[in-house]
Design an enzyme around this catalytic site. Structure first.
Site, PDB file in Angstrom:
ATOM      1  N   CYS A  14       0.821  -1.223   0.000  1.00  0.00           N
ATOM      2  CA  CYS A  14       0.000   0.000   0.000  1.00  0.00           C
ATOM      3  C   CYS A  14       0.852   1.270   0.000  1.00  0.00           C
ATOM      4  O   CYS A  14       0.357   2.352  -0.318  1.00  0.00           O
ATOM      5  CB  CYS A  14      -0.946  -0.002   1.200  1.00  0.00           C
ATOM      6  SG  CYS A  14      -2.108  -1.371   1.095  1.00  0.00           S
ATOM      7  N   HIS A  39      -3.847   7.106   1.673  1.00  0.00           N
ATOM      8  CA  HIS A  39      -4.095   5.785   1.092  1.00  0.00           C
ATOM      9  C   HIS A  39      -5.482   5.338   1.537  1.00  0.00           C
ATOM     10  O   HIS A  39      -5.850   5.487   2.702  1.00  0.00           O
ATOM     11  CB  HIS A  39      -3.014   4.819   1.582  1.00  0.00           C
ATOM     12  CG  HIS A  39      -3.379   3.389   1.394  1.00  0.00           C
ATOM     13  ND1 HIS A  39      -3.707   2.879   0.157  1.00  0.00           N
ATOM     14  CD2 HIS A  39      -3.490   2.362   2.281  1.00  0.00           C
ATOM     15  CE1 HIS A  39      -3.997   1.596   0.297  1.00  0.00           C
ATOM     16  NE2 HIS A  39      -3.878   1.258   1.563  1.00  0.00           N
ATOM     17  N   ASN A  57     -10.131  -0.832  -1.393  1.00  0.00           N
ATOM     18  CA  ASN A  57      -8.682  -0.611  -1.259  1.00  0.00           C
ATOM     19  C   ASN A  57      -7.985  -1.171  -2.501  1.00  0.00           C
ATOM     20  O   ASN A  57      -7.988  -2.384  -2.721  1.00  0.00           O
ATOM     21  CB  ASN A  57      -8.203  -1.315   0.016  1.00  0.00           C
ATOM     22  CG  ASN A  57      -6.718  -1.145   0.262  1.00  0.00           C
ATOM     23  OD1 ASN A  57      -5.959  -0.712  -0.617  1.00  0.00           O
ATOM     24  ND2 ASN A  57      -6.276  -1.495   1.458  1.00  0.00           N
TER      25      ASN A  57
HETATM   26  C1  LIG Z   1     -10.790  -5.632   8.900  1.00  0.00           C
HETATM   27  C2  LIG Z   1     -11.598  -4.793   9.850  1.00  0.00           C
HETATM   28  C3  LIG Z   1     -12.649  -4.011   9.077  1.00  0.00           C
HETATM   29  C4  LIG Z   1     -12.299  -5.760  10.806  1.00  0.00           C
HETATM   30  O1  LIG Z   1     -13.023  -5.038  11.765  1.00  0.00           O
HETATM   31  P1  LIG Z   1     -12.994  -5.492  13.294  1.00  0.00           P
HETATM   32  O2  LIG Z   1     -13.940  -4.643  14.016  1.00  0.00           O
HETATM   33  O3  LIG Z   1     -11.566  -5.471  13.719  1.00  0.00           O
HETATM   34  O4  LIG Z   1     -13.587  -6.911  13.200  1.00  0.00           O
HETATM   35  P2  LIG Z   1     -12.947  -8.297  13.687  1.00  0.00           P
HETATM   36  O5  LIG Z   1     -11.825  -8.681  12.802  1.00  0.00           O
HETATM   37  O6  LIG Z   1     -12.712  -8.232  15.158  1.00  0.00           O
HETATM   38  O7  LIG Z   1     -14.143  -9.258  13.400  1.00  0.00           O
HETATM   39  C5  LIG Z   1     -15.392  -9.095  14.048  1.00  0.00           C
HETATM   40  C6  LIG Z   1     -16.310 -10.195  13.583  1.00  0.00           C
HETATM   41  O8  LIG Z   1     -16.707  -9.946  12.224  1.00  0.00           O
HETATM   42  C7  LIG Z   1     -16.511 -11.103  11.449  1.00  0.00           C
HETATM   43  N1  LIG Z   1     -16.219 -10.714  10.059  1.00  0.00           N
HETATM   44  C8  LIG Z   1     -15.022 -10.554   9.445  1.00  0.00           C
HETATM   45  N2  LIG Z   1     -15.206 -10.191   8.177  1.00  0.00           N
HETATM   46  C9  LIG Z   1     -16.530 -10.107   7.970  1.00  0.00           C
HETATM   47  C10 LIG Z   1     -17.316  -9.766   6.877  1.00  0.00           C
HETATM   48  N3  LIG Z   1     -16.795  -9.432   5.693  1.00  0.00           N
HETATM   49  N4  LIG Z   1     -18.658  -9.760   7.032  1.00  0.00           N
HETATM   50  C11 LIG Z   1     -19.221 -10.085   8.192  1.00  0.00           C
HETATM   51  N5  LIG Z   1     -18.514 -10.432   9.278  1.00  0.00           N
HETATM   52  C12 LIG Z   1     -17.184 -10.432   9.170  1.00  0.00           C
HETATM   53  C13 LIG Z   1     -15.357 -11.804  12.104  1.00  0.00           C
HETATM   54  O9  LIG Z   1     -15.356 -13.170  11.763  1.00  0.00           O
HETATM   55  C14 LIG Z   1     -15.652 -11.568  13.566  1.00  0.00           C
HETATM   56  O10 LIG Z   1     -16.632 -12.494  13.965  1.00  0.00           O
HETATM   57  P3  LIG Z   1     -16.575 -13.169  15.433  1.00  0.00           P
HETATM   58  O11 LIG Z   1     -16.634 -12.008  16.399  1.00  0.00           O
HETATM   59  O12 LIG Z   1     -17.768 -14.046  15.445  1.00  0.00           O
HETATM   60  O13 LIG Z   1     -15.279 -13.882  15.480  1.00  0.00           O
HETATM   61  C15 LIG Z   1     -10.721  -3.820  10.668  1.00  0.00           C
HETATM   62  O14 LIG Z   1      -9.921  -4.519  11.576  1.00  0.00           O
HETATM   63  C16 LIG Z   1      -9.849  -2.982   9.785  1.00  0.00           C
HETATM   64  O15 LIG Z   1     -10.337  -2.161   9.046  1.00  0.00           O
HETATM   65  N6  LIG Z   1      -8.526  -3.149   9.859  1.00  0.00           N
HETATM   66  C17 LIG Z   1      -7.617  -2.480   8.954  1.00  0.00           C
HETATM   67  C18 LIG Z   1      -7.645  -3.213   7.662  1.00  0.00           C
HETATM   68  C19 LIG Z   1      -6.914  -2.523   6.566  1.00  0.00           C
HETATM   69  O16 LIG Z   1      -7.021  -1.349   6.423  1.00  0.00           O
HETATM   70  N7  LIG Z   1      -6.170  -3.292   5.789  1.00  0.00           N
HETATM   71  C20 LIG Z   1      -5.449  -2.801   4.688  1.00  0.00           C
HETATM   72  C21 LIG Z   1      -4.293  -2.020   5.162  1.00  0.00           C
HETATM   73  S1  LIG Z   1      -3.373  -1.412   3.867  1.00  0.00           S
END
Ligand SMILES: CC(C)(COP(=O)(O)OP(=O)(O)OC[C@H]1O[C@@H](n2cnc3c(N)ncnc32)[C@H](O)[C@@H]1OP(=O)(O)O)[C@@H](O)C(=O)NCCC(=O)NCCS
Length: 331
Positions: free
Chosen positions: A113, A258, A288
């Site tokens: 990224c 980004h 993204n």
């Molecule tokens: C990925 C992201 C959106 C996840 O959000 P979060 O609040 O941290 O969610 P979690 O990973 O704790 O997951 C919460 C629940 O949602 C579920 N889940 C994950 N993806 C899902 C989806 N697409 N749809 C529905 N549920 C989903 C998980 O399985 C988890 O379920 P559980 O509680 O039963 O185990 C967040 O962590 C994020 O934005 N991180 C940065 C990612 C990023 O920017 N990456 C690129 C960087 S360059």
């Protein structure tokens, strides 16, 4: 020493729009979950056989037209991508061939990224040193073919999209314009927090059916760790380039972060104390697109009249590696 200015930008995104509602038909997810967590409403997926070099070619042609240039005037290509058309050679040579260019160097940059900023740092050094006069800097990504589009892969499948953005860079003798500062960073301690473990030449064979069945070829991400580091490193790196160039955040007209996640951008905005009109986001429509987010967003901001000559712009990125950085540009 001259500075590096942006002569023109261009972007291309595939025609196919994939909404959150469509993703609901492939996996256990919901429009509400995706919007709440990431701000994404839709993304683009490429057509069968369409590669990153094809998208970059169209984006380049659009930039050349705006610059009033022909492809032959480009004397160096720098391509940032983590989704190359092939394992090797790099995407740069395929783009070169598709543009009908002969014998110009093609450098592929693999910094996820932050790839566009790493590419900008290299291109800026080339231009300032007088090595090249017209550098085509590209960010292009095709994620749709590598995502696991089912419930197992849903944490990343909903976040990423396809697209390409380019900038044509050249020297300016005006000491107050162009790239005023660009800084990149990395911390390999966190390499496995956002990565794809296969294919990998450290494994023998470098890819097997078992690897694929085990999900090793799809992105693995510790989302919360990525989030936590991104919201710290992005504002910090903007402060760094501002300090280096002797400017303050109050002087910045537009920040182009980004596009990883709208929540990350909102936190960066809050930490820097920016009003809504001083930050640009388009993740809602494209997801993204890794190395392509900044040049696509920059092109759109220009098209929307949000960038005027003399404006102070700041770019910042954070991603896999971890890598991060920022750039400050007087337009
Ligand atoms: C990925 C992201 C959106 C996840 O959000 P979060 O609040 O941290 O969610 P979690 O990973 O704790 O997951 C919460 C629940 O949602 C579920 N889940 C994950 N993806 C899902 C989806 N697409 N749809 C529905 N549920 C989903 C998980 O399985 C988890 O379920 P559980 O509680 O039963 O185990 C967040 O962590 C994020 O934005 N991180 C940065 C990612 C990023 O920017 N990456 C690129 C960087 S360059």
């Amino acid at each position: 020493m001259p500075r590096t200015e942006f002569l023109a930008t261009g972007y291309y995104v595939p025609e196919r729009v994939v909404t959150n509602a469509e993703l609901e038909t492939y996996m256990d997810t919901s429009d509400e979950w995706i919007r709440q967590r990431s701000g994404i409403e839709e993304r683009r997926w490429c057509a069968e056989g369409e590669g990153g070099s094809d998208m970059a070619k169209v984006a380049t042609e659009r930039a050349l037209e705006k610059a009033g240039m022909v492809a032959d005037e480009i004397d160096c290509i720098v391509v940032a991508t983590i989704s190359p058309d092939y394992f090797f050679p790099g995407t740069g040579v395929f783009l070169q061939r598709k543009l009908g260019l002969k014998n110009v160097p093609c450098l592929d940059v693999r910094n996820q990224c932050t790839g566009f900023l790493y590419g900008l740092e290299v291109a800026d050094a080339f231009i300032r040193a007088g090595q090249y006069r017209r550098v085509l800097l590209v960010g292009t990504e095709i994620h749709s073919t590598g995502l696991q589009v089912n419930t197992e892969g849903r944490d990343t499948a909903v976040l990423f999209g396809d697209g390409a953005g380019v900038a044509i860079l050249g020297p300016t003798e005006d000491p107050d314009r162009g790239v005023l500062a660009v800084r990149t960073h990395a911390d390999g301690e966190h390499a496995e927090k956002l990565w794809a473990p296969a294919p990998a030449c450290i494994r023998n064979p470098f890819i097997s059916k078992e690897d694929i069945d085990a999900g090793l070829a799809r992105p693995y991400m510790e989302g919360r760790e990525v989030f936590k580091h991104a919201v710290t490193r992005m504002p910090e790196s903007i402060e760094e380039v501002l300090a280096e160039a002797g400017h303050g955040i109050d002087e910045v007209d537009l920040v182009i972060p980004h596009q990883a996640n709208l929540r990350i951008s909102e936190m960066v905005q809050r930490r820097l104390g920016l009003s809504d009109d001083r930050i640009f986001n388009n993740i809602m429509r494209y997801g993204n697109t890794t190395a392509a987010t900044i040049p696509i967003a920059l092109s759109e901001a220009i098209d929307q009249g949000r960038v005027e000559r003399g404006d102070l712009l700041a770019f910042t990125a954070f991603g896999s590696g971890f890598t991060w950085g920022a750039a400050l540009i007087r337009w």
